[in-house]
Design a protein around this motif. Sequence first.
Motif, short mmCIF file in Angstrom:
data_model
loop_
_atom_site.label_atom_id
_atom_site.label_comp_id
_atom_site.label_asym_id
_atom_site.label_seq_id
_atom_site.Cartn_x
_atom_site.Cartn_y
_atom_site.Cartn_z
N ASP A 138 0.82 -1.22 0.00
CA ASP A 138 0.00 0.00 0.00
C ASP A 138 0.85 1.27 0.00
OD1 ASP A 138 -2.39 -1.32 -0.16
OD2 ASP A 138 -2.91 -1.12 1.96
N GLY A 139 2.13 1.14 -0.30
CA GLY A 139 2.99 2.30 -0.45
C GLY A 139 3.60 2.85 0.83
N HIS A 140 3.51 2.09 1.90
CA HIS A 140 4.13 2.50 3.16
C HIS A 140 5.53 1.88 3.25
CE1 HIS A 140 0.24 4.09 4.17
NE2 HIS A 140 -0.31 2.90 4.01
N ASP A 141 6.38 2.46 4.07
CA ASP A 141 7.77 2.00 4.17
C ASP A 141 7.99 1.31 5.52
OD1 ASP A 141 10.50 1.63 3.98
OD2 ASP A 141 10.99 3.74 4.31
N PRO A 142 7.88 -0.04 5.57
CA PRO A 142 8.09 -0.75 6.83
C PRO A 142 9.58 -0.86 7.17
CG PRO A 142 7.57 -2.31 5.09
CD PRO A 142 7.51 -0.93 4.49
N GLN A 143 10.11 0.19 7.80
CA GLN A 143 11.54 0.26 8.09
C GLN A 143 11.97 -0.74 9.16
OE1 GLN A 143 11.92 4.38 9.17
NE2 GLN A 143 10.97 5.03 7.26
N ASP A 144 11.16 -0.89 10.21
CA ASP A 144 11.50 -1.80 11.31
C ASP A 144 10.21 -2.16 12.03
OD1 ASP A 144 12.65 -3.24 13.37
OD2 ASP A 144 13.69 -1.53 14.27
N VAL A 145 9.76 -3.38 11.84
CA VAL A 145 8.53 -3.85 12.48
C VAL A 145 8.88 -5.05 13.33
CG1 VAL A 145 6.19 -4.73 12.11
CG2 VAL A 145 7.11 -3.00 10.56
N ARG A 146 8.47 -5.00 14.59
CA ARG A 146 8.79 -6.08 15.54
C ARG A 146 7.51 -6.56 16.21
NH1 ARG A 146 14.55 -4.98 17.60
NH2 ARG A 146 15.28 -3.55 16.02
N THR A 147 7.36 -7.86 16.27
CA THR A 147 6.19 -8.45 16.92
C THR A 147 6.66 -9.38 18.02
OG1 THR A 147 4.97 -8.38 14.84
CG2 THR A 147 4.11 -9.83 16.57
N GLU A 148 6.14 -9.14 19.22
CA GLU A 148 6.36 -10.07 20.33
C GLU A 148 5.07 -10.85 20.51
OE1 GLU A 148 6.28 -9.08 24.80
OE2 GLU A 148 8.42 -9.20 24.28
N ALA A 149 5.15 -12.16 20.44
CA ALA A 149 3.98 -13.01 20.63
C ALA A 149 4.11 -13.75 21.95
CB ALA A 149 3.86 -14.01 19.48
N THR A 150 3.04 -13.73 22.72
CA THR A 150 3.00 -14.45 23.98
C THR A 150 1.92 -15.52 23.87
OG1 THR A 150 3.67 -12.48 25.20
CG2 THR A 150 2.65 -14.26 26.47
N CYS A 151 2.34 -16.77 23.99
CA CYS A 151 1.43 -17.90 23.91
C CYS A 151 1.02 -18.27 25.34
CB CYS A 151 2.14 -19.07 23.23
SG CYS A 151 1.13 -20.54 23.03
N GLU A 152 -0.29 -18.27 25.61
CA GLU A 152 -0.79 -18.59 26.94
C GLU A 152 -1.48 -19.95 26.95
OE1 GLU A 152 -3.33 -15.36 28.14
OE2 GLU A 152 -1.68 -13.91 28.11
N MET A 153 -1.25 -20.70 28.02
CA MET A 153 -1.90 -22.00 28.21
C MET A 153 -2.70 -21.98 29.50
SD MET A 153 0.46 -25.22 27.00
CE MET A 153 1.33 -25.33 28.52
N VAL A 154 -3.79 -22.75 29.51
CA VAL A 154 -4.59 -22.92 30.71
C VAL A 154 -4.87 -24.40 30.91
CG1 VAL A 154 -5.69 -20.64 30.56
CG2 VAL A 154 -6.77 -22.60 29.45
N LYS A 155 -5.17 -24.75 32.14
CA LYS A 155 -5.55 -26.11 32.47
C LYS A 155 -6.85 -26.43 31.74
CE LYS A 155 -4.68 -29.50 35.54
NZ LYS A 155 -4.27 -30.68 34.81
N ASP A 156 -6.93 -27.63 31.17
CA ASP A 156 -8.10 -28.05 30.41
C ASP A 156 -8.35 -29.52 30.73
OD1 ASP A 156 -10.20 -27.82 28.49
OD2 ASP A 156 -8.91 -28.79 27.00
N GLY A 157 -9.23 -29.76 31.72
CA GLY A 157 -9.45 -31.14 32.16
C GLY A 157 -8.17 -31.71 32.74
N PRO A 158 -7.78 -32.89 32.30
CA PRO A 158 -6.55 -33.48 32.83
C PRO A 158 -5.28 -32.91 32.20
CG PRO A 158 -7.57 -34.97 31.27
CD PRO A 158 -8.52 -33.81 31.44
#
Length: 145
Positions: free
Chosen positions: A72-92
């Motif tokens: 779209d004509g934008h200049d992505p000079q420096d893009v950083r993504t931090e992803a945090t994966c969360e888990m929860v108890k599910d039955g056993p």
Amino acid sequence: MADIARKANAQWMGDLKSGKGNISTESGTVKDAQYSFGTRFENGTGTNPEELLAAAYAGCFTMQLCALLAGDGHDPQDVRTEATCEMVKDGPGFKVSAMRLSIRGKVGNIDQAEFEKHIDQAAEMCPMSKVMKGNVEITHEAVLE
């Protein structure tokens, strides 16, 4: 037949709590990375499937976002993504319940609202998002620097 196929493998030796294993990728970038009960459910040294899932999602999402921005004509000079994966108890067992993304970007020719619009589009188009959609709560926060 798939257009693209990537491989990884895992080995596990022993029971859940005292056993140990290793994970490798076909490219060799990850080679015999150690994982165990301690690295998955505590704070041991090594990796775990959820950390690798977060890394895969962060990489996929960031590439998709930058492709959209540049298209779209934008200049992505420096893009950083931090992803945090969360888990929860599910039955056993447990289940991955959420993926939280924090995106920071230095992008030319764009304002915050337009940046967030592209983030929403990337969240719809990213192949990893499509895998998780409907199964995992996905949220994101965005900061345009």
